[in-house]
Motif scaffolding. Structure first.
Motif, short mmCIF file in Angstrom:
data_model
loop_
_atom_site.label_atom_id
_atom_site.label_comp_id
_atom_site.label_asym_id
_atom_site.label_seq_id
_atom_site.Cartn_x
_atom_site.Cartn_y
_atom_site.Cartn_z
N UNK A 236 0.79 -1.24 0.00
CA UNK A 236 0.00 0.00 0.00
C UNK A 236 0.82 1.28 0.00
N UNK A 239 5.99 3.44 4.30
CA UNK A 239 5.53 3.99 5.57
C UNK A 239 6.56 3.70 6.67
N UNK A 256 0.39 9.39 8.97
CA UNK A 256 0.15 10.05 7.69
C UNK A 256 -0.44 11.42 7.97
N UNK A 269 -6.22 10.21 3.51
CA UNK A 269 -5.29 10.84 2.59
C UNK A 269 -4.39 9.83 1.92
N UNK A 270 -3.38 10.33 1.26
CA UNK A 270 -2.50 9.48 0.47
C UNK A 270 -1.28 9.06 1.29
N UNK A 271 -0.86 7.81 1.14
CA UNK A 271 0.38 7.33 1.73
C UNK A 271 1.51 7.57 0.73
N UNK A 273 4.66 6.90 -1.55
CA UNK A 273 4.90 5.64 -2.26
C UNK A 273 6.37 5.22 -2.28
N UNK D 260 -8.66 2.75 11.45
CA UNK D 260 -7.74 3.53 10.62
C UNK D 260 -7.04 2.52 9.73
N UNK D 263 -4.51 1.02 2.95
CA UNK D 263 -4.72 0.07 1.85
C UNK D 263 -4.74 0.85 0.54
N UNK D 264 -4.22 0.21 -0.49
CA UNK D 264 -4.31 0.76 -1.84
C UNK D 264 -3.83 2.21 -1.92
N UNK D 265 -2.73 2.51 -1.25
CA UNK D 265 -2.14 3.84 -1.37
C UNK D 265 -2.80 4.92 -0.53
N UNK D 266 -3.77 4.55 0.28
CA UNK D 266 -4.49 5.54 1.08
C UNK D 266 -4.49 5.14 2.56
N UNK D 267 -4.53 6.14 3.45
CA UNK D 267 -4.82 5.91 4.87
C UNK D 267 -6.18 6.54 5.15
#
Lengths: 339, 339, 339, 339
Positions: A236, A239, A256, A269-271, A273, D260, D263-267
């Motif tokens: 994902x 992190x 995040x 929001x976005x993690x 990459x 929380x 997954x898939x690039x998002x938190x």
């Protein structure tokens, strides 16, 4: 030796990391310029140099260091090439910023250490960039300030989206956990004395040969314990999190943040990459700090001792990975230069 | 005109903001140096110049601009001095970064606009630093990307710990809300057409003459509505937040982040205490961006038109504050130079 | 056997937990009433009964169970008294909600298990209330749903403000970690097969005899690994967190929520100070669920097997605490009744 | 009059809200049972009654109230039917929980008020369930406690996924903002004196006739100002937020919480999709509180005055919506009964 004017830097290695540092020095760093670049791939070196006014291209590290206008060296070549480049730089008494790892193993790190000790003063800063991340700096200050009492445990998460081909279990320690190893030593001001590794049944997303994720447990000279989840195919995002648990409270970094978006039934929001995205500012600060210290005539930041100790802990970690047993770290005596 | 070498900057005004910019250019910005400083207090100018190699000190702005090695001008003097300095710089066709406000009122801003229009090309970037804040940039990109649809409303919070002596209600608009005015125009790509102000019973923490906080409502040419809480004696910190509400979702910036600490029965973290703390990185990026664009021979970022439009909206806002009624903004025609 | 009317409950033990359950049934639970209470301290029993219409007071558990109107039994006496009360209830084929622990050790738990197996149907629900916490229920549903793939690791935090006098290291396992033991078994649907304990140098806030905090590592039959920080003198609050790391993502529960307050330079909120505060709703749901199931004539929720397995893991955990070595769990065969 | 046994409730109206209350009383509430149900659709009433032991079905509200075993009345019929049912209940001196709105307009609310005043004591609790939401209760306690000083502003968000057919602009005030109207009055302990409405260009997701979203501004007798974003076609979820800004800090409720997930690039996590999901616990607490108070012989919670005042503010709000101008609220004198 102070450098009053602009610092001329020879960048050794122009792969992903090296060329990123060349761009950084050229565009983002105050008080420095790229005076020379070196790569065993001469064409790549030429190409990199072409965009930088007054930058020479070399295929030999020592020649790059001897280039006109070179005041300092940034080593970003592959790990196995570090020892020779470091010894070349130390022989010339040139200030160095050496990307991690210092060298690929403890024995070679010790040889570099001996060379610097013989020189009699520090000249090498090792590239543990997390020490320049805003949140890590805040955590270090909070722990050093004492408001929470003594740190007892660290809980660390280190997650990568996926591994490139050829990534080995040893690299989980040497390339990834090495950051937690340095961060633990630095945050606590203690040495790591033993390593254990616990392996869950691997994720089906991991390549065949890789037992991923793993739980790495570090014990320190002050009796603290750090547990590290290393998961290099988490899928994902990239992190990095760390929670320090101390006597009167705990503090966590790496949650995040950034934009908080409501959309399609979800909040969040976005993690990030990759590490470039996550630690861009830390790299900038690291290099700026090195340039500033070098221009003032001093060497600061992570030392050759830190690089050697990390290598020694990694060796114990890789042995613990294979043996499945708690493995003590065999550490040389720390020379007074690094007291 | 490109500047291939290091950009020599004349810094006009060496008060809090100006001396911070001097330090920034000297220590943090790549490709620029402070070639001259100017302050009506000659001693202060000398003192500031003393620490910078090759930096001349002046008490006259035009003289500073004519100093050897000056390629560009950063204006950080008090607002009333901006017009003259801007006209001096434009007369010399020098690139300018002018701290906000462009000038203290719309009429003078229009005179600067006319001068730049006569020059025939942009030379001035106005110092609305929020446009360089990471989260604002992300919000702008998200709205422009269209994933959330058209923006309908903005909810803005602008809180300061406390006001210095002499702070007036008009300054709540001119010094503080001006940032939300520019951010609203920029995020939405629309002009602000009307302003209303609603005043709650003031906080007992506010000085006698100050009706603090206030709710300022901005209407835009595209039919969007922005509400701004301006609270300059909130007591707890410096906090800037903005939530954009769009057709398919909302996005918020400015949530506190950084270390998450558990201690003494509470979870949470520290609120920034001033704009320097909150927007330090944005200032660095703003100046770096200006230096980079200037060396490439172009002028980008907030324009004189943006500075003029903000001044015109502020004037309407201050009238709305006094009258208690919705006040339309009287805006000149936008010259093609700023299309 | 269905109970169409209001369920009459005999509450065994009227200490802190028991009297809280009496209040709960009296005030918050639909379809049940307290028909009898029992306490070895007769005065306390009388006092508790006094406030409840039609409630008898006893000093003998079996007598309480035989009281008129008693349809079911809630056991909240001290752990060592559980076995006898459970056997009394099973002898009468009465539905039971038994506070954790089922019994203080695996051998006695096994005797209760044998009794229920002989009875031929489940009659006992064990009071692992976390299974009724909203977030735990969400996490279980998310893992069972499969969207994140197979769970690989759990990271658990279990923090108490401070220990009462007489709290022992074994109680860290038996009273506290037992909740993570049950939660791990339940969330993953797997048995725990081995326990290891790592002890950092203790906090100076911990009583002399207590090595606090500790890191407890659980391995499961499916190859998952759970690490549990147990810290019973953390000072700042009662905090339970759990992050499940799965093949395609991770999910965390227990982040502080509630009001988000800005004040005095800080953002954040209050940490719960004890388990009553943190798990109040879970207790309500647990008892309501037990009452509802019992009235429908069925027994659901955590079983005697779950109680026994937890006891067996606790025994291994306490041995691992003393020995410092990884200790395997010795588990009896699971009777078909609990398949 | 105290009710020592189980409270028999007549539920008037068995539509969505009414049948949900029937289920609630039957399954989740302690000390009450559904003794009778009424619906103009007799078949629906019969069907609802069928599942409840001893529950009579009626098509006439007064008849339901006169059913054997009825001690109290819960009114959940459509708004226009409330007045008659309330007057029937007051004529019988029966305790009432009346779903909001009390009645559809201020004039009819005033007639109910007069009836209760003539009766000489409170018998009606109005169903403003937010007063029983955990976070609202915490916010009220925080404001009342005084730690943050006097409240100056409220920033409210009220978002629904989408509107059903036939939803009108007036319903945005009467059905939705009415909750913020009551919450503002309750949190601040002040009356609302004026309403303004600002309408952005509507979302393309809103039905043709609906100017959605809107910004509603409430002014209070104590000089506070509340701004309410009402957006009934926001698309992403049901979201209610409220930030109180006070003299020494601010406090916000309604931040999404729960799991929380990475997954898939998002938190992030899931947004509630409707009010049942968001306020389930508040409804449970509301009804339990009403049952408990009624059994103790008292009437508490939102009063007929609160229902009347909300209706009067709604009328001003709807006028402000049409006229586009600030509209003062015309409020009768408050009878001593509601002091």
């Amino acid at each position: 030796m102070k450098h009053e004017g602009t610092l001329g830097v020879a960048v050794i290695g122009t792969g992903r990391m090296g060329s990123d540092h060349v761009r950084r020095i050229d565009e983002a760093i105050s008080g420095a310029r790229v005076a020379a670049v070196m790569d065993v791939d001469g064409e790549r070196a030429e190409k990199t140099a072409a965009g930088i006014p007054g930058c020479a291209a070399h295929t030999d590290a020592a020649a790059a260091m001897d280039s006109p206008g070179v005041d300092a060296v940034l080593i970003a070549s592959p790990g196995p090439a570090h020892e020779a480049a470091l010894l070349d730089a130390l022989a010339r008494d040139l200030p160095v910023l050496c990307e991690k790892p210092l060298t690929p193993d403890a024995a070679s790190a010790l040889r570099v250490l001996d060379a610097e000790v013989r020189l009699g003063h520090r000249r090498v800063q090792v590239g543990f960039m997390r020490r320049y991340d805003t949140e890590y700096v805040q955590l270090k200050a909070l722990l050093d300030g004492g408001a929470l009492g003594r740190a007892l445990m660290l809980h660390c998460r280190h997650r990568n989206v996926a591994t490139p081909p050829g990534f080995t279990e040893a690299m989980m320690i040497n390339d990834s956990v090495v950051h937690e190893i340095d961060a633990t030593r630095w945050l606590l001001g203690q040495e790591i004395t033993a390593v254990s590794v616990v392996k869950p049944a691997p994720s089906s997303a991991a390549p065949d040969a890789l037992s991923d994720p793993q739980l790495v447990i570090l014990e320190t000279s002050g009796g603290a314990v750090a547990d590290v989840e290393i998961f290099v195919n988490c899928g994902f995002g990239y992190q990095v999190q760390c929670e320090a648990v101390a006597e009167r409270g705990s503090a966590r970094l790496g949650d995040a943040h950034g934009l908080y978006v409501n959309a399609a039934g979800r909040w969040g929001g976005a993690v990030a990459q990759d590490y470039v995205d996550r630690f861009r500012d830390a790299y900038d600060r690291e290099v700026q700090h090195w340039v500033d210290a070098t221009r003032r005539g001093v060497t600061e930041g992570p030392s050759v001792w830190d690089g050697y100790a990390a290598a020694a802990v990694c060796e114990a970690g890789v042995r613990a990975q294979s043996s499945g047993t708690r493995t003590e770290v065999d550490l040389a005596a720390r020379p007074p230069l690094y007291a």
